[in-house]
Design a protein around this motif. Structure first.
Motif, short mmCIF file in Angstrom:
data_model
loop_
_atom_site.label_atom_id
_atom_site.label_comp_id
_atom_site.label_asym_id
_atom_site.label_seq_id
_atom_site.Cartn_x
_atom_site.Cartn_y
_atom_site.Cartn_z
N ARG B 35 0.88 -1.08 0.10
CA ARG B 35 -0.14 0.02 0.02
C ARG B 35 0.99 1.11 0.20
O ARG B 35 2.17 1.12 0.03
CB ARG B 35 -0.92 -0.02 1.33
CG ARG B 35 -0.30 -0.09 2.59
CD ARG B 35 -1.02 0.12 3.85
NE ARG B 35 -1.51 1.39 4.07
CZ ARG B 35 -0.79 2.20 4.91
NH1 ARG B 35 0.15 1.84 5.48
NH2 ARG B 35 -1.12 3.43 5.21
N ARG B 36 0.37 2.45 0.01
CA ARG B 36 0.89 3.62 0.12
C ARG B 36 0.45 4.53 1.08
O ARG B 36 -0.72 4.51 1.33
CB ARG B 36 0.86 4.40 -1.41
CG ARG B 36 1.75 3.86 -2.50
CD ARG B 36 2.18 4.77 -3.56
NE ARG B 36 2.95 3.94 -4.46
CZ ARG B 36 4.26 3.91 -4.44
NH1 ARG B 36 5.09 4.78 -3.59
NH2 ARG B 36 4.89 3.28 -5.49
N SER B 37 1.23 5.15 2.02
CA SER B 37 0.72 6.08 2.77
C SER B 37 0.07 7.00 2.54
O SER B 37 0.14 7.39 1.32
CB SER B 37 1.99 6.44 3.48
OG SER B 37 2.92 7.49 2.96
N VAL B 38 -0.27 8.19 3.45
CA VAL B 38 -1.03 9.25 3.10
C VAL B 38 -0.21 10.11 1.89
O VAL B 38 -0.79 10.78 1.20
CB VAL B 38 -1.22 10.03 4.25
CG1 VAL B 38 -1.93 11.47 3.78
CG2 VAL B 38 -2.41 9.20 4.93
N ARG B 56 -1.73 -3.35 4.76
CA ARG B 56 -3.40 -3.12 4.12
C ARG B 56 -3.23 -3.39 2.76
O ARG B 56 -2.58 -3.04 1.85
CB ARG B 56 -4.00 -1.96 4.68
CG ARG B 56 -4.42 -2.08 6.06
CD ARG B 56 -5.04 -0.83 6.33
NE ARG B 56 -4.05 0.09 6.71
CZ ARG B 56 -4.00 1.46 6.91
NH1 ARG B 56 -5.26 1.90 6.86
NH2 ARG B 56 -3.31 2.10 7.27
N ARG B 62 -13.03 -4.48 -1.02
CA ARG B 62 -13.01 -3.90 0.40
C ARG B 62 -11.77 -3.50 0.80
O ARG B 62 -10.61 -4.20 0.81
CB ARG B 62 -13.67 -4.90 1.32
CG ARG B 62 -13.90 -4.35 2.77
CD ARG B 62 -14.65 -5.58 3.48
NE ARG B 62 -14.10 -5.62 5.04
CZ ARG B 62 -14.80 -6.28 5.80
NH1 ARG B 62 -15.34 -7.44 5.23
NH2 ARG B 62 -14.26 -6.08 6.95
N ALA B 63 -11.58 -1.96 0.90
CA ALA B 63 -10.46 -1.42 1.20
C ALA B 63 -9.59 -1.65 2.59
O ALA B 63 -10.51 -2.05 3.37
CB ALA B 63 -10.38 0.14 0.93
N HIS B 64 -8.64 -1.71 2.63
CA HIS B 64 -7.99 -1.66 4.28
C HIS B 64 -8.08 -2.75 5.07
O HIS B 64 -8.38 -2.85 6.27
CB HIS B 64 -8.54 -0.49 5.04
CG HIS B 64 -8.42 1.15 4.51
ND1 HIS B 64 -7.10 1.56 4.12
CD2 HIS B 64 -9.23 1.96 3.79
CE1 HIS B 64 -7.29 2.71 3.41
NE2 HIS B 64 -8.38 2.77 3.48
#
Ligand SMILES: Cc1cc2nc3c(=O)[nH]c(=O)nc-3n(C[C@H](O)[C@H](O)[C@H](O)COP(=O)(O)OP(=O)(O)OC[C@H]3O[C@@H](n4cnc5c(N)ncnc54)[C@H](O)[C@@H]3O)c2cc1C
Ligand code: FES
Lengths: 376, 82
Positions: B35-38, B56, B62-64
């Motif tokens: 995943r990538r952070s904010v 995640r 379904r995300a996360h």
């Protein structure tokens, strides 16, 4: 001639104190703001940041509408971290009875110049596909918006500072009179006028104020962009939010610019503890999931509580404090202080400078709640 | 020999032993980042036990979902890099 003191000292740098500071400074006053903790760290940080026109009473409508227009005027100047989003509100009607309320509300808003749009069941489902099936419809108020409240308070304080205001953080006012503020470090800040903008703490500075705490819970989720598009509020909220005796929960969901969802809301009187109450939280989430079943599958990342400053007639106290010369109040904003901060600031400064106001000020004058006291 | 399950990671089919966690399948497939952070930084599993949330991925839309906690199922659709 310059006097050694300030024209005005404001106790509290929540959204209300911050807006008052910005407005006083804009009017050319020499302003000092004293904040016991952090800018916007009280109810302001706990709030949802929904800027919403409400029609609980004519006075509530007048102040929320006036303020909402002021927010929209300010929108272009707000820094990106304030996350102003003109997402609008949808008042969600579950059944025909609530749909009748939608029609009443539409007429009320339109009669007063607020553009609104009725959504039937299909239009509602189209606008918000994650709402459950079988809802009756809703009312879209597109001029409502949302902001990120702590940054909004900081923005307003910086505006005031840009116009010469002095801001002192981490130092409490221990005594506030019409002549100035005595601080916890023993120093005295003299001023010609003073303003108590200490939210739920305001009765500690001005004993006898009937401002009580009303606890609320909020949940924030992880980022799910596009899950919700408008601030969604159930119309049943109108029935439940104003019960003064029982704990209430209501479906109230807000999309953040980050894709996160803020989920509310609860109202409890007579509770002082700041802890999250799992019983109330569970009820609040169940209510939200009744309207939006897909919420169950999302992850919440944080939950917290805050306290609204409630007055007996659900209107804020804006104006001179009876029996205390040169001491003014700007408190008691209950669940609408984010919305009504700019209007409050205008009405306050109008009174400080004896200017005429854009809306009648009488409903908000503190003298109304002192009327029954034989001592004043 | 143990049973195998096949799942789809970013459109490519990956076959792993039954009981493997999704994080293992993503690692076996050589896919990075999870995943990538904010702020857009790459992220991947750190704790492997459901605490850090760094692993995640999206599972079946379904995300996360924490990939280190979810066993692979036949036909599962996994998307990484969000
Ligand atoms: C859960 C929840 C959700 C809400 N959602 C919304 C919403 O969506 N929209 C909306 O319009 N409103 C909402 N509200 C209401 C809104 O948050 C409040 O009305 C508003 O923040 C009040 O601002 P304030 O500046 O009066 O008070 P506060 O933000 O509490 O500020 C008071 C400040 O005074 C300081 N202070 C206290 N005592 C002293 C002292 N002795 N000396 C110096 N400083 C002192 C405190 O540290 C604090 O910073 C919500 C409230 C809650 C609790
Ligand atoms: S690796 Fe830490 S939660 Fe999955």
């Amino acid at each position: 001639m310059t006097s050694p003191g300030y024209d005005v000292v404001i106790a509290g740098a929540g959204i209300v104190g911050a807006a008052c500071a910005a407005e006083c400074a804009r009017a050319g006053m020499r302003v000092a703001v004293i904040e016991a903790a952090l800018i916007g760290g009280g109810a302001t940080a706990a709030g949802m940041g929904h800027i919403v026109v409400m029609d609980d009473s004519e006075a509530q409508f007048a102040l929320t509408r006036y303020s909402q227009v002021l927010w929209n005027e300010l929108a272009g100047e707000l820094t990106p971290d304030v996350e102003f989003e003109a997402c609008g509100t949808i008042w969600v009607a579950a059944d025909d009875e609530e749909m009748a309320e939608v029609w009443r509300k539409k007429k009320y808003y339109e009669d007063r110049g607020v553009p609104v749009e009725i959504l039937d069941a299909r239009a509602l489902a189209g606008a918000e596909p994650n709402l459950r099936h079988g809802l009756a419809g809703g009312l879209l108020v597109s001029c409502d918006s949302v902001i990120y409240t702590p940054c909004a308070a900081r923005f307003l304080i910086e505006q005031a500072q840009g116009r010469g205001a002095t801001v002192r953080l981490g130092c409490a006012v221990v005594e506030l009179t019409g002549r100035g503020a005595r601080l916890s470090d023993g120093s005295f800040v003299p001023a010609d006028l003073t303003v108590n903008a200490a939210g739920t703490w305001s009765p500690m500075l001005t004993p006898g104020l009937d401002v009580r705490k009303r606890k609320g819970h909020l949940v924030i989720t992880d980022r799910y962009p596009g899950f919700v598009h408008h601030q969604l509020v159930e119309l049943g909220y109108l029935k439940s939010a104003h019960t003064l005796t029982t704990d209430t929960v209501a479906f109230n969901v807000q999309p953040r610019r980050t894709g996160q969802l803020l989920i509310g809301s609860s109202r409890q009187f007579g509770v002082e503890e700041t802890e999250v109450d799992p019983g109330i939280l569970g009820r609040m989430i169940d209510r939200a999931c009744e309207y939006m079943p897909g919420l169950r599958a999302l992850s919440a990342i944080r939950t917290w509580t805050g306290f609204r400053a409630a007055t007996p007639d659900k209107l804020p106290l804006i104006g001179p404090c009876p029996g205390h010369e040169n001491l003014f109040l700007a408190t008691g904003h209950e669940g609408l202080g984010i919305t009504t901060a700019p209007g409050t600031a205008r009405l306050l400064v109008d009174q400080l400078l004896s200017r005429p106001s854009a809306i009648p000020i009488e409903p908000y004058l503190p003298s109304r709640v002192y009327q029954e006291s034989p001592h004043v | 020999m143990s049973e195998k399950v096949s799942l789809v990671i970013n459109g490519a089919t990956v076959t792993v032993p039954e009981g493997s966690m999704v994080s293992a399948a993503v690692a076996i497939a050589g896919v990075t980042p999870f995943r990538r952070s904010v702020r857009g930084e790459p992220r991947g599993p750190l704790c492997g036990m459901g605490i850090c949330f760094e692993c995640r991925v999206s599972i079946d839309g379904r995300a996360h979902c924490r990939s280190c906690q979810i066993p692979c199922r036949e036909g599962m659709e996994v998307r990484t890099g969000d």
